[in-house]
Design a protein around this motif. Sequence first.
Motif, PDB file in Angstrom:
ATOM      1  N   PRO A 368      42.657  33.578  30.006  1.00 13.08           N
ATOM      2  CA  PRO A 368      42.902  34.556  31.096  1.00 13.08           C
ATOM      3  C   PRO A 368      41.660  35.776  30.786  1.00 13.08           C
ATOM      4  O   PRO A 368      41.320  36.417  31.853  1.00 13.08           O
ATOM      5  CB  PRO A 368      44.203  35.140  30.984  1.00 13.08           C
ATOM      6  N   TYR A 369      41.233  36.025  29.515  1.00  8.25           N
ATOM      7  CA  TYR A 369      40.349  37.149  29.369  1.00  8.25           C
ATOM      8  C   TYR A 369      38.819  36.610  29.600  1.00  8.25           C
ATOM      9  O   TYR A 369      38.207  37.610  29.969  1.00  8.25           O
ATOM     10  CB  TYR A 369      40.407  37.425  27.875  1.00  8.25           C
ATOM     11  N   GLU A 370      38.703  35.492  30.037  1.00 14.01           N
ATOM     12  CA  GLU A 370      37.248  35.051  30.934  1.00 14.01           C
ATOM     13  C   GLU A 370      37.249  35.954  32.072  1.00 14.01           C
ATOM     14  O   GLU A 370      36.097  36.482  32.375  1.00 14.01           O
ATOM     15  CB  GLU A 370      37.133  33.491  30.975  1.00 14.01           C
ATOM     16  N   GLN A 371      38.419  35.895  32.920  1.00 15.77           N
ATOM     17  CA  GLN A 371      38.109  36.565  33.981  1.00 15.77           C
ATOM     18  C   GLN A 371      38.007  38.189  33.718  1.00 15.77           C
ATOM     19  O   GLN A 371      37.306  38.903  34.564  1.00 15.77           O
ATOM     20  CB  GLN A 371      39.533  36.625  35.045  1.00 15.77           C
ATOM     21  N   ILE A 372      38.532  38.571  32.828  1.00 16.30           N
ATOM     22  CA  ILE A 372      38.405  40.253  32.427  1.00 16.30           C
ATOM     23  C   ILE A 372      36.908  40.496  32.246  1.00 16.30           C
ATOM     24  O   ILE A 372      36.159  41.381  32.237  1.00 16.30           O
ATOM     25  CB  ILE A 372      39.332  40.550  31.467  1.00 16.30           C
ATOM     26  N   LEU A 373      36.509  39.566  31.226  1.00  9.18           N
ATOM     27  CA  LEU A 373      34.914  39.596  30.858  1.00  9.18           C
ATOM     28  C   LEU A 373      34.031  39.635  31.899  1.00  9.18           C
ATOM     29  O   LEU A 373      33.203  40.459  32.132  1.00  9.18           O
ATOM     30  CB  LEU A 373      34.677  38.364  29.824  1.00  9.18           C
ATOM     31  N   ILE A 511      47.920  47.431  32.714  1.00 10.13           N
ATOM     32  CA  ILE A 511      47.746  46.328  33.583  1.00 10.13           C
ATOM     33  C   ILE A 511      48.385  45.014  32.983  1.00 10.13           C
ATOM     34  O   ILE A 511      48.285  44.939  31.818  1.00 10.13           O
ATOM     35  CB  ILE A 511      46.393  46.069  34.145  1.00 10.13           C
ATOM     36  N   GLY A 512      48.729  44.220  33.797  1.00  9.69           N
ATOM     37  CA  GLY A 512      49.243  42.910  33.109  1.00  9.69           C
ATOM     38  C   GLY A 512      48.620  41.710  33.747  1.00  9.69           C
ATOM     39  O   GLY A 512      49.389  40.546  33.307  1.00  9.69           O
ATOM     40  N   SER A 513      47.565  41.766  34.472  1.00  8.69           N
ATOM     41  CA  SER A 513      46.784  40.500  34.876  1.00  8.69           C
ATOM     42  C   SER A 513      45.411  41.036  35.081  1.00  8.69           C
ATOM     43  O   SER A 513      44.895  42.007  35.007  1.00  8.69           O
ATOM     44  CB  SER A 513      47.379  40.177  36.270  1.00  8.69           C
ATOM     45  N   PRO A 514      44.634  39.736  34.864  1.00  9.49           N
ATOM     46  CA  PRO A 514      43.004  40.115  35.395  1.00  9.49           C
ATOM     47  C   PRO A 514      42.745  40.680  36.456  1.00  9.49           C
ATOM     48  O   PRO A 514      41.771  41.584  36.680  1.00  9.49           O
ATOM     49  CB  PRO A 514      42.423  38.495  35.105  1.00  9.49           C
ATOM     50  N   ASP A 515      43.532  40.339  37.638  1.00  6.89           N
ATOM     51  CA  ASP A 515      43.268  40.758  39.100  1.00  6.89           C
ATOM     52  C   ASP A 515      43.617  42.443  38.754  1.00  6.89           C
ATOM     53  O   ASP A 515      42.643  43.162  39.449  1.00  6.89           O
ATOM     54  CB  ASP A 515      43.876  40.168  40.123  1.00  6.89           C
ATOM     55  N   GLU A 516      44.781  42.682  38.379  1.00  7.76           N
ATOM     56  CA  GLU A 516      44.888  44.111  38.236  1.00  7.76           C
ATOM     57  C   GLU A 516      43.907  44.959  37.244  1.00  7.76           C
ATOM     58  O   GLU A 516      43.392  46.059  37.786  1.00  7.76           O
ATOM     59  CB  GLU A 516      46.152  44.410  37.574  1.00  7.76           C
ATOM     60  N   PHE A 517      43.287  44.209  36.341  1.00  5.41           N
ATOM     61  CA  PHE A 517      42.418  44.599  35.346  1.00  5.41           C
ATOM     62  C   PHE A 517      41.017  45.268  36.059  1.00  5.41           C
ATOM     63  O   PHE A 517      40.366  46.349  36.285  1.00  5.41           O
ATOM     64  CB  PHE A 517      42.054  43.820  34.276  1.00  5.41           C
ATOM     65  N   VAL A 518      40.539  44.165  37.162  1.00  2.00           N
ATOM     66  CA  VAL A 518      39.273  44.467  37.728  1.00  2.00           C
ATOM     67  C   VAL A 518      39.543  45.747  38.857  1.00  2.00           C
ATOM     68  O   VAL A 518      38.728  46.513  38.750  1.00  2.00           O
ATOM     69  CB  VAL A 518      39.027  43.145  38.472  1.00  2.00           C
ATOM     70  N   SER A 519      40.474  45.634  39.443  1.00  6.67           N
ATOM     71  CA  SER A 519      40.924  46.701  40.192  1.00  6.67           C
ATOM     72  C   SER A 519      40.778  48.275  39.573  1.00  6.67           C
ATOM     73  O   SER A 519      40.303  49.120  40.227  1.00  6.67           O
ATOM     74  CB  SER A 519      42.133  46.250  41.200  1.00  6.67           C
ATOM     75  N   VAL A 534      45.301  50.347  29.906  1.00  7.29           N
ATOM     76  CA  VAL A 534      45.860  49.669  28.912  1.00  7.29           C
ATOM     77  C   VAL A 534      46.131  48.124  29.193  1.00  7.29           C
ATOM     78  O   VAL A 534      46.667  48.032  30.271  1.00  7.29           O
ATOM     79  CB  VAL A 534      47.171  50.211  28.425  1.00  7.29           C
ATOM     80  N   VAL A 535      45.460  47.285  28.436  1.00  7.78           N
ATOM     81  CA  VAL A 535      45.623  45.752  28.735  1.00  7.78           C
ATOM     82  C   VAL A 535      46.800  45.352  27.980  1.00  7.78           C
ATOM     83  O   VAL A 535      46.727  45.372  26.733  1.00  7.78           O
ATOM     84  CB  VAL A 535      44.546  45.001  28.438  1.00  7.78           C
ATOM     85  N   ASP A 536      47.964  44.974  28.580  1.00  5.09           N
ATOM     86  CA  ASP A 536      49.039  44.368  28.076  1.00  5.09           C
ATOM     87  C   ASP A 536      48.886  43.095  27.602  1.00  5.09           C
ATOM     88  O   ASP A 536      48.968  42.140  28.485  1.00  5.09           O
ATOM     89  CB  ASP A 536      50.219  44.772  29.021  1.00  5.09           C
ATOM     90  N   MET A 537      48.429  42.755  26.454  1.00  8.40           N
ATOM     91  CA  MET A 537      48.244  41.443  26.101  1.00  8.40           C
ATOM     92  C   MET A 537      49.249  40.507  26.158  1.00  8.40           C
ATOM     93  O   MET A 537      49.031  39.190  26.435  1.00  8.40           O
ATOM     94  CB  MET A 537      47.427  41.422  24.818  1.00  8.40           C
ATOM     95  N   GLU A 538      50.578  40.776  26.096  1.00 10.83           N
ATOM     96  CA  GLU A 538      51.605  40.107  26.174  1.00 10.83           C
ATOM     97  C   GLU A 538      51.776  39.544  27.763  1.00 10.83           C
ATOM     98  O   GLU A 538      52.074  38.317  27.770  1.00 10.83           O
ATOM     99  CB  GLU A 538      52.964  40.550  25.571  1.00 10.83           C
ATOM    100  N   ALA A 539      51.840  40.506  28.399  1.00 15.68           N
ATOM    101  CA  ALA A 539      51.736  39.906  30.021  1.00 15.68           C
ATOM    102  C   ALA A 539      50.561  39.288  30.345  1.00 15.68           C
ATOM    103  O   ALA A 539      50.744  38.184  31.140  1.00 15.68           O
ATOM    104  CB  ALA A 539      51.766  41.435  30.790  1.00 15.68           C
ATOM    105  N   VAL A 540      49.229  39.688  30.008  1.00 23.54           N
ATOM    106  CA  VAL A 540      48.179  38.983  30.380  1.00 23.54           C
ATOM    107  C   VAL A 540      48.166  37.183  29.932  1.00 23.54           C
ATOM    108  O   VAL A 540      47.732  36.463  30.519  1.00 23.54           O
ATOM    109  CB  VAL A 540      46.891  39.747  29.948  1.00 23.54           C
ATOM    110  N   GLY A 541      48.673  37.294  28.546  1.00 19.74           N
ATOM    111  CA  GLY A 541      48.830  35.863  27.717  1.00 19.74           C
ATOM    112  C   GLY A 541      47.785  35.658  26.811  1.00 19.74           C
ATOM    113  O   GLY A 541      46.970  36.400  26.607  1.00 19.74           O
ATOM    114  N   PRO A 542      48.183  34.672  26.028  1.00 21.23           N
ATOM    115  CA  PRO A 542      47.266  34.580  24.918  1.00 21.23           C
ATOM    116  C   PRO A 542      46.083  33.903  25.297  1.00 21.23           C
ATOM    117  O   PRO A 542      45.913  33.334  26.488  1.00 21.23           O
ATOM    118  CB  PRO A 542      48.050  33.495  24.075  1.00 21.23           C
ATOM    119  N   MET A 543      44.938  33.918  24.343  1.00 18.55           N
ATOM    120  CA  MET A 543      43.653  33.208  24.535  1.00 18.55           C
ATOM    121  C   MET A 543      43.993  31.845  24.594  1.00 18.55           C
ATOM    122  O   MET A 543      44.989  31.412  23.619  1.00 18.55           O
ATOM    123  CB  MET A 543      42.645  33.472  23.347  1.00 18.55           C
TER     124      MET A 543
END
Length: 562
Positions: A368-373, A511-519, A534-543
Amino acid sequence: MSPQVQMEFTTADAIVQELVRAGVTTAFGIVSIHNMPIYDAILREGSIHLVCSRGESGAVNMADGYARATGKLGVVITSTGTGAGNAAGSLIEAWAAGVPVLHLTGEVASPYLGTGRGYIHECKDQLSMMEGSCKKAIRLRKPEQTAAVVRQAIQDALAAPSGPVSLEIPIDFQSAIIPNHPLEEVRFPAQSNHLALDLPKEILSKITKARRPVIWAGGGVISADASQEVKQLAELIGAAVITSQSGKGSIPEDHPQCIGHFAAYELTKKLLKDSDLLISIGVRFRGNETANWKVTVPKEHIAIDADWQAINRNYEVTHGLVGDAKQILHKINQELSKKELHPDPVYLDEVQSVRQELRGALRATLGPYEQILDGMRKVLPRDSILVRDVTVQANVWGSRLFEIYEPRTSIHASGGGIGQGLPTAIGAQMAFKDRQVVLMAGDGGFMVNVGEMATAAQENLPLIVVLFDDAGYGVLRNIQDAAYGRQVAVDLLSPDFVLLGQSMGFVSTRIGSPDEFVSALENAVESKKPTMIVVDMEAVGPMAKPFGGPPGAADAFKPRKL
């Protein structure tokens, strides 16, 4: 109420006079009973903005970040003894990165130096401590020499290879009344750089004949302002361009010939092994960037560096050119432009293929971090300055896949120490308040200098902190798992970072998702206020694939015979 006018000229006034002469407009530090005369002299002179940090360590990082972002001298003022000791770790980082920083520190009164009598803030041997942390450490031994000593310290910090210089001034000297006589530097027309004017024909011949050339661009390219020359050379000879961590921005990272910061990856290692010429420019060849020097370089190796001691330090050089990289490259490009050069299109296709394969393979590990990147690169302006603390996301993709297009827009800890990102980012933002500075940090490292959030808020900086929260030291967790199959001392109890940020004057959100992060990032850029996401990595999920540290990191910690 205007400051009281002081009629007598003191050592402190001479220090400030030299800073102003050197073009200093911003200084960082903490006021103390052992530097108060310097602070008062800065106040009375009136042209230098003082940034009040919350710790000496952070103050040095701020001066460091300011210098890296601007290419100018960074100035930091600390206290004596413990204050100077707090500064030492961050001075080591500036030394490791070759950053021109002037560290002004007090000292105990001159009659008590080295006596061990317990004078307040006394240190056993402060000068030696500073010498071990810096390019050079100096003690002012006679107040009347202040202007000369400060001017020399500034020149030493800026001279290639640049680095931090510490100058200690005993407290009784700082208020000493001294003559204010002019100190003039007699200059003659500079002699032309011989190497830049008269390059050996053998070097030009080898560059011209190379069919598979590689350029390895380091921090020396940035220091020498030689990025345009590197790009021109690469295009003239059809070279692949590898960059070190410090060399990011030497060539725009969307350029088809830019491999980037991937030197220790297998595809790059093979490209280097098959190359017939390496041109390294201002590269230190650090252990963690070469798999501890297991990367093989071509037999033919032309090294360009401002530092004589850099030649043959880590890799054998067949031709060493010591001097200003910009001048040397300008002359090389000038000579090559006169020749008929035909870069091999098959090799250029291979370079582009390696570039794409490296990025594709690394992207496949991100999950999921690809979308954040991609969201970061899309939302942030092209000239944004990205500062990275030592954390998983910064190491994996912040330093490799987030494209850097200009020099001095990529800053990372060269010495590998955690927690220095926040104050370093503050220094960079102080340098360019009209540009976007973004910090990538992990929760563990962030807490080291968390108090500096108050400094950013006090200066009303539009700094954006992207905090990846995994409740611990993520890199070390992965290395321990790979080395031992278990973990120790890596889980951390963190505060509520959103509430913490709000209490420090930051607009904060979790935030707990890539979409929330971008916003959230779009809102942060728009607001131009101090912001923490603050990127909640447990909510976003593992690499998709855990990061196990630099190549060979886990193997280094497994039991073995020496």
